[in-house]
Design an enzyme around this catalytic site. Sequence first.
Site, PDB file in Angstrom:
ATOM      1  N   ASP A 146       0.874  -1.168   0.000  1.00  0.00           N
ATOM      2  CA  ASP A 146       0.000   0.000   0.000  1.00  0.00           C
ATOM      3  C   ASP A 146       0.920   1.229   0.000  1.00  0.00           C
ATOM      4  O   ASP A 146       2.113   1.139   0.317  1.00  0.00           O
ATOM      5  CB  ASP A 146      -0.969  -0.008   1.194  1.00  0.00           C
ATOM      6  CG  ASP A 146      -2.173   0.899   0.930  1.00  0.00           C
ATOM      7  OD1 ASP A 146      -2.092   1.766   0.031  1.00  0.00           O
ATOM      8  OD2 ASP A 146      -3.200   0.756   1.626  1.00  0.00           O
TER       9      ASP A 146
HETATM   10  C1  BGC Z   1      -5.114   3.214   0.049  1.00  0.00           C
HETATM   11  C2  BGC Z   1      -5.152   2.260  -1.125  1.00  0.00           C
HETATM   12  C3  BGC Z   1      -4.939   3.015  -2.411  1.00  0.00           C
HETATM   13  C4  BGC Z   1      -3.606   3.749  -2.320  1.00  0.00           C
HETATM   14  C5  BGC Z   1      -3.281   4.541  -3.564  1.00  0.00           C
HETATM   15  C6  BGC Z   1      -3.871   4.079   0.035  1.00  0.00           C
HETATM   16  O1  BGC Z   1      -3.942   5.092   0.997  1.00  0.00           O
HETATM   17  O2  BGC Z   1      -5.194   2.495   1.262  1.00  0.00           O
HETATM   18  O3  BGC Z   1      -6.383   1.572  -1.155  1.00  0.00           O
HETATM   19  O4  BGC Z   1      -4.981   2.151  -3.506  1.00  0.00           O
HETATM   20  O5  BGC Z   1      -3.655   4.646  -1.232  1.00  0.00           O
HETATM   21  O6  BGC Z   1      -4.117   5.631  -3.665  1.00  0.00           O
END
Ligand code: BGC
Length: 843
Positions: free
Chosen positions: A233
């Site tokens: 993530d």
């Molecule tokens: C989220 C993800 C997301 C990523 C990119 C993170 O803060 O938890 O679900 O895909 O950001 O935006």
Amino acid sequence: MTPVTGVVIPDQAELRRRVGRLPLEQKVQLLTGADFWALYAAPEAGLRRVVLSDGPAGVRGESWDERDSSANVPCATALAATWDTGRVEAIGGLLAREARRKGVDVLLAPTVNLHRTPFAGRCFECFSEDPVLTARIGGAYVRGLQRSGVGATVKHFVGNDSETQRMTVDVRIDDRTLRELYLAPFEAIVRDEGAWAVMAAYNGVNGTPMVQSPLLRDILDGEWGYDGLVMSDWTAAHDTEATAQAALDLAMPGPADRFGPWGDALLAAVAKGTVDEALIDDKVVRILRLAARVGALVDLPPAPELAREAPDSAAVAQELRAAAAAGFVLVRNDGLLPLPRHGPADRLGLLGADRRLRVALLGPNAEVARTMGGGSATVFPPYTISPLDGLRGAGLHVTYAPGVTSHVRAGEARAPWLLRPDRPFDPGTGAEIRFWTETGELAGSELRDGATFMWMGGLATSGITEPVDRLEIRCVIRASVGGEYQLGISGMGRYRLLVDGAELFDITLTLPEDADVAEALMRPPQHLAPVQLAAHQSVNLVVEHDVKSSSFAGIGTFVQLNLVPPHGTDDEEIAKAVALAAASDAAVVVVGTTAQVESEGFDRTTLALPGRQDELVRQVIAANARTVVVVNSGAPVLLPWAQDAAAVLLTWFSGQDYGDALADVLLGDVEPGGRLPMTWPASEDGLPSTQPADGVLTYDEGLFIGYRAYDRDGREPMFAFGHGTGYTTWAHESLTLDHAPDGAPGVAACVQVRNTGSRRGREVVQVYASRPDSAVERPAKWLAGFATVDADPGETVTVGILIPERAFQHWAGQGWSTEPGPYVLAAGPSSATLPLTAWLELS
Ligand code: BGC
């Protein structure tokens, strides 16, 4: 598995040969993003740049910009509420076409974490409280995407079921609960659909951050045979060696000199011998395999059937309108719905020829509806149809009043008050942005159509190469009525606001130390000041922002313009709404949550509707018994008046065509097709908490979440898991068991249902398993399978539902085990109504 016919996926040996063409430095470079959304190209290995994008409510693409619009599909709870894998697979296909249109190879979706508790801020983005429903709907979403050659990223692996301290929290889950609930959707989707990417979550599980967890190598790869890519993530990876030694393949975002633990530090670790180069090679192999699957190994022949045609916007609208209606859940209807198109004849003849139904459309979400939840799931739809647009478009006689204010913060400035300086007389909204360098040169400018501006990864994304020192946002504010307007700004850093050249304020806004990036985006610090305007008066508004003062977690620059027009007190607005309801044939009250309630980045502190919406509903019901309450939320809210309302329709965050779908359903052109994908609570009592203690969140409730907990405790929810009705009625007539087709393990449950009503409809037939007198602790029942059936009035349909072997198994420490003895399968229209039962004996 979802084969993409025609795509050649090189075997392991060929992928290794390609890796062998790259020097160590280049291999290590590939393991961190090139920027916020893309991977590096490596022409020597045949690899072009691969682009990732959020997800899941649409395909946002590489920019956070309203000019780069995307089809906004219903949120995950809305999709799960359809219980219709075919429809969700088609939505996956639509998203794949969107992805290709926007140059995206891999979508960062679906989110298959569970609704452990409705307090979790991101429930709208996760399908259900049930692992089987999550796996089937999530699997269909993945199938739809990958069949068209676009990668899915199943996220967030695992235990990311709430937001509080999500970057650091250590989630403690016992082994059996982990296997039977939280890992189960990942397992099913990896095994059955062959997902091409998985995202490792921010949180830890049982002591180890997920980006370096042994679960990646031991369970995901080892037990389930996963050969896809694992990415972190965003900014989740920190420890150079631990993440390199784990089965994490890609650290996002990049580049490595700004984000992530790899780059030069990883090269140094390889030189020191603490990380083996073979581990690096394995990771690059997986990057190349993903690239082959999405058609990014340029020397391979492109797949003929990859979705390339630009989506037709009318067809997209039609599909999204139907999908939204298919997920609406009618939880209560005393016969008021569907509404007739014409009102009762007016005895005094005052209506003349206009006999259209007079509807009072009320509530804060009627004019500005929520079509998606907040956070990284945000997309910029080309348009949104509000309930007001939808009902007016359907030819009803509609009067409207918001009733109450539900926002505690000022909303984004919008039409008809915010106008672009180059078109101050157009109904459209927007602003001009000018970018100034340190030496006072104008580096560029752009015209925007919204009032929220976000540059992720720096202002370079605006095509500006020189370092920008100052932003200037220029727009026109035009008063609709005379009175006090609150004008303001949300963001981080220093802002100066000028109205017709006079300074209104000069302020520095700061974020709390521990703020989450998503929280910063969804509810950043805000400052407002009052301005008196005469009716139709226009003023020029200029906002100056010192870019270097921006403290947006090193992620980029963010500015939002805010405006609150003059409005009555809640008491005055409720009185207006009540008067309209009393003078109408029917009232439709659209209540719901706000962007500050349901979002990524924070959890909910209450399940009550924000503001005085409950009071509004009660007073409107008292004024007009023919009141439909429409709930516009992504997850449960308390509905203390539900038993007094003639009809209650749950409509989720249902995408850009929401209002048209609502009109279709209210008028009976389409029936509400949804069934609850979660238990709808009657109160906040007894629900699991999202609040860690000393950085640890223990899933004390074990297997007992959602309906499993209500069954165990003998508590009544407001509406049961699986509940919902359409516009016809059904008899569930018989349940028989048969061998599973093709000798597969498991059984086939054959359920006969009859449409006993007067119109064609669709029923969701649900089958639950239970094990009387089990030697292991189990829920009273659990969902084992389901299917949708369509039938004409009087028609009988028999549907075969495969109940897989796993439905009878429990995790017994070292593996899955089937307790020998009797099991019961029960079928019916909801978890609370299971009129049919059949026994089976397993050995
Ligand atoms: C989220 C993800 C997301 C990523 C990119 C993170 O803060 O938890 O679900 O895909 O950001 O935006």
